[in-house]
Every structure is written in structure tokens, then in C-alpha cells.
Design a protein around this motif. Sequence first.
Motif, PDB file in Angstrom:
ATOM      1  N   LEU A   1      -8.093   2.299  -4.538  1.00 53.40           N
ATOM      2  CA  LEU A   1      -8.723   1.594  -3.425  1.00 53.40           C
ATOM      3  C   LEU A   1      -9.570   0.413  -3.911  1.00 53.40           C
ATOM      4  O   LEU A   1      -9.490  -0.697  -3.387  1.00 53.40           O
ATOM      5  N   ASN A   2     -10.366   0.652  -4.964  1.00 54.06           N
ATOM      6  CA  ASN A   2     -11.279  -0.386  -5.448  1.00 54.06           C
ATOM      7  C   ASN A   2     -10.543  -1.581  -6.031  1.00 54.06           C
ATOM      8  O   ASN A   2     -10.934  -2.728  -5.811  1.00 54.06           O
TER       9      ASN A   2
ATOM     10  N   TYR B   1       0.854  -1.185   0.000  1.00 54.76           N
ATOM     11  CA  TYR B   1       0.000   0.000   0.000  1.00 54.76           C
ATOM     12  C   TYR B   1       0.889   1.235   0.000  1.00 54.76           C
ATOM     13  O   TYR B   1       1.730   1.394   0.885  1.00 54.76           O
TER      14      TYR B   1
ATOM     15  N   LEU C   1      -7.873   8.090  -6.376  1.00 54.62           N
ATOM     16  CA  LEU C   1      -7.754   7.380  -5.105  1.00 54.62           C
ATOM     17  C   LEU C   1      -8.751   6.227  -5.026  1.00 54.62           C
ATOM     18  O   LEU C   1      -8.440   5.141  -4.539  1.00 54.62           O
ATOM     19  N   MET C   2      -9.960   6.461  -5.520  1.00 53.29           N
ATOM     20  CA  MET C   2     -10.980   5.416  -5.450  1.00 53.29           C
ATOM     21  C   MET C   2     -10.657   4.258  -6.405  1.00 53.29           C
ATOM     22  O   MET C   2     -10.921   3.100  -6.097  1.00 53.29           O
TER      23      MET C   2
ATOM     24  N   ILE D   1      -9.591  18.437  -7.439  1.00 53.51           N
ATOM     25  CA  ILE D   1      -9.924  17.644  -6.249  1.00 53.51           C
ATOM     26  C   ILE D   1     -10.704  16.396  -6.667  1.00 53.51           C
ATOM     27  O   ILE D   1     -10.401  15.278  -6.248  1.00 53.51           O
ATOM     28  N   LEU D   2     -11.690  16.594  -7.556  1.00 56.35           N
ATOM     29  CA  LEU D   2     -12.503  15.452  -7.990  1.00 56.35           C
ATOM     30  C   LEU D   2     -11.649  14.419  -8.718  1.00 56.35           C
ATOM     31  O   LEU D   2     -11.828  13.212  -8.564  1.00 56.35           O
TER      32      LEU D   2
ATOM     33  N   LEU E   1      -3.562  13.487  -0.804  1.00 58.67           N
ATOM     34  CA  LEU E   1      -4.515  14.129   0.108  1.00 58.67           C
ATOM     35  C   LEU E   1      -4.042  15.531   0.491  1.00 58.67           C
ATOM     36  O   LEU E   1      -4.851  16.454   0.640  1.00 58.67           O
TER      37      LEU E   1
ATOM     38  N   VAL F   1      -0.434   8.224  -1.275  1.00 60.49           N
ATOM     39  CA  VAL F   1      -1.822   8.537  -0.929  1.00 60.49           C
ATOM     40  C   VAL F   1      -1.877   9.796  -0.069  1.00 60.49           C
ATOM     41  O   VAL F   1      -2.656  10.709  -0.313  1.00 60.49           O
TER      42      VAL F   1
ATOM     43  N   VAL G   1      -4.957  17.745  -2.254  1.00 61.22           N
ATOM     44  CA  VAL G   1      -6.381  18.076  -2.168  1.00 61.22           C
ATOM     45  C   VAL G   1      -6.593  19.236  -1.200  1.00 61.22           C
ATOM     46  O   VAL G   1      -7.310  20.190  -1.491  1.00 61.22           O
TER      47      VAL G   1
ATOM     48  N   ASN H   1      -8.453  13.861  -8.291  1.00 61.74           N
ATOM     49  CA  ASN H   1      -7.673  13.140  -7.280  1.00 61.74           C
ATOM     50  C   ASN H   1      -8.528  12.116  -6.552  1.00 61.74           C
ATOM     51  O   ASN H   1      -8.082  11.012  -6.254  1.00 61.74           O
ATOM     52  N   LYS H   2      -9.747  12.506  -6.283  1.00 61.07           N
ATOM     53  CA  LYS H   2     -10.654  11.592  -5.579  1.00 61.07           C
ATOM     54  C   LYS H   2     -10.892  10.344  -6.415  1.00 61.07           C
ATOM     55  O   LYS H   2     -10.830   9.220  -5.920  1.00 61.07           O
ATOM     56  N   LYS H   3     -11.158  10.548  -7.703  1.00 56.41           N
ATOM     57  CA  LYS H   3     -11.403   9.396  -8.577  1.00 56.41           C
ATOM     58  C   LYS H   3     -10.192   8.477  -8.607  1.00 56.41           C
ATOM     59  O   LYS H   3     -10.331   7.256  -8.536  1.00 56.41           O
TER      60      LYS H   3
END
Lengths: 208, 228
Positions: A93-94, A33, A89-90, A82-83, A42, A38, A45, A85-87
Motif C-alpha cells: 500500500l505504501n 492493483y 500489505l502495508m 497475521i502481523l 485477507l 490482496v 488472515v 501479512n499485515k506488514k
Amino acid sequence: MSSTSFGKKATELVKEIASSVESSASPSSIPPYNDELVRSILEEVKAHYQENRSLAEKLKQVTGKEEQEGITAAIQTHHHSILRNKKALMIYLNERVKRIQSLRWTLGVGLPDSISENLSHSERDYFTEYSKILNKYMGKKEGINMNLILDRDPPKEHKVQVRCTKDHGVIYFKDGVVDLKKDSVHLLRREEAQPLISEGVLEKLDDT
Amino acid sequence: MEEDDDIEINENVKLYETLKRAWNDEKNAPILLKFKSTEVARFQTLLASREREIEEMENSANESGDGNEMLLSAIGREELNRAKYVLRSYLRTRIKKIQQFPVHVLQREREAVSGKELVFTEELVKAYEVHAQSVLANFPLKEYQSAFMEFGEEEVGEESMVSHPNEANKMVFIRILEDVGIFKFDDGTDEGDAADLKKGRILFCKFEQFKGLLESSEEGGTPRAELL
């Protein structure tokens, strides 16, 4: 924050997990990880958000239409960064969630240290939780009373010849008591041998 | 009495066939099919009673040491293991599909899953949300923190970050099991298209257009087509 670096780290993170899909030797492997990356995403962000707050303040003060439009566009850019980066990260994660779930099917409830140390704290919790949910579904009390982990391949013969790779002590099987000593060879029922084979206590001898 | 036995055996054979077909269809269908609840329940009862019978056979064979009995019980055990495999694989295939799109299942396919599958899905989504928060909770605004929405309030069912299987465009092989006659299907045009479906025909078509044939035309009957 330099304006050319927007989303760069996030891209790196996605590339990392995507390339490990192709290069991984076995499907049950999972790369460490990347906590550092990560975290820095953040941080990015947060920086975008701070920037937006001060821009919002500025927006209240300026009166020129052109200036207002300029600031609004800047705010939009930060928001979409920001969005993005969020995508990213997801996605990271997924993909890891999928692999963590499949670890439960290939390795059982106990993860070896070599794999467990590659997971984040929350991922280890998720693995435990997932095991619990799956066990409940397969369980006798509230579930279907069937172990779906067994029989990954169509059964051939109902007994298999196995050799012990280590001393495991005396086990009570349906057909009687067997002392699992290192290097001893036994003929066991497939369904009873299978969990021990995935644990690595037994190895199949006659598998063609 | 013997006639009763025959009827029972026929029923069991039919049940096994139905389950095998459900398993095969499930494996090949791009979406989650409706759970065969009655069939699965009946099949489980049947397996349990076979299990008891075979255990008795095995015990008496072990005691007597009779070669014939041993062979028969071994054959029975193998056949039972195959039947169990079919059921396990059926349920496993469904769990794997659910896992791919759990939120989608909760939103749009609730009627396709069994009660136990539903509990599994709900708990899975909950666990995932908790896990996702390990990252998302660090986002500065509440509107950024949802695992299923990009930003802020989106309508339920329209969340931008929930993925759905792309069923309509998947091509499948389908075999027609009985004469259906002229079958009309939607090909994207206003008037639609039609085909004369005779028993034994094999089509390579969009799943969406022909999925209705996997069910029987009447309640409790046999399906009109199967997936390959």
C-alpha cells in the motif's frame, strides 16, 4: 490451511511491487492493483484468526502443561502470521501511495484512464484527496500562493517555443490572446506554457 | 536618498543569499531543517514588488517598442524567474521530505515546519489513515487495524510501524564559513572529540555531529557552515 503456505502470498505481493520498481519504464507508471491477491491474503488472515479462536477454546479445556504450551505456541505462530501479512500489505500500500503522490506532480490533477484503471477505488479517492491537500497548501486563500509543480528544472529562458498537438481554442495569456490551433507554433511564457505541456496540449520545440 | 537605496539593495542581496543557502542546506540535509519563516515572508514580499516593477517595464517597453527597454525588461524577468525558482525549489524540497515521513514530522519535528506545512502534514496523515483502512478494516480484531501500530496499544511516539529518517549516520560534506575555533563534538566516546575549524575547511562528517554549525552562534547572524 496447509502449514507451509503461511505468508507465501504476502511475500508474492511484496515481490510484485518490488520488481515493478526496477522494471517500470517511466516513474509515473503504476502496475494494476492486485485486488485478488490482496483479498486472498485477507482471507488467510481470517483463517489464522479463526484457528486462533478455536485454539483458545481448546486451551481452556486442556490441563496438561505440555499440551498447553503446545497450543500457546500455535497461537503465537498464527498471531505472527497475521502481523506478517499485515506488514506485507502495508508495504504494498505504501509503495503505491508514494507513486500515486508522484503522479500528481508529473501528470497533474486529471489522471488518464490508462493509469486510473490500475488504481483501486480507495486509491483513486486518495489521489483526489492528496490533490486537494496539495492544492490547498499551494493555494492563494489558505496556502503559500505559489505553484510548486512549476519549474521542476532551473529556468533557462523565460519564453519557450511550443507547437500545439491539438486544437485547444483561444486562450488569454499575459502577453495577449492566442488561438491554439493544431500544429501552430507559438512563443509563450514558460510558466504559462508549462501546465499545457504537461497536459499534452503543447510540445516544446526548442528544448535542447 | 541614494544611500538609502544602496542599503536596501544590499539588504535584498543578503536576503537572496540567505535563501539560496537555506535552499542548498535543505537539499543536502538528511533531516528537515527549521523553516526560515521570516526570510521566506520577506522574500515573497520582495518578489511581489519586483514582479510589479517588471510588469511596468514590460508594458512600457511593449508600448514604446524601444529595444533597450525590451532587453532590460527581459533580463529583469529572467532574473525574477530564477529567484522564484529558488523559493519554489526550497518549498518543494521540504514538501517532498515531509511526505516521506509525515507521521515522524507530526511526532518529532513540529517546530521545524511552518504553520501551513503543519496543516498539510496533518491532512496528509489523515487521508493516509482513511486509505489504509480500506485494507486494514478487514482485519478481524481492532488491535490489528491500526496503520501505525503492529498490534494493540503501543505508546504514542513509539509506534512500531512508523518509520523515521536515519539522520545520525548520514555523512555529509560541510564547508566552514568562519573561524569557529576548537569545536567539540560527540564521537560516541565519553570524552568526545574536537577539531579546529578554520574558515574554508571542508569536512566529510556525520550530519548529526556538526548540524549546530548551520545556525549562527548569535541570533540573526550568519551561519557558521553550509552543506555541499
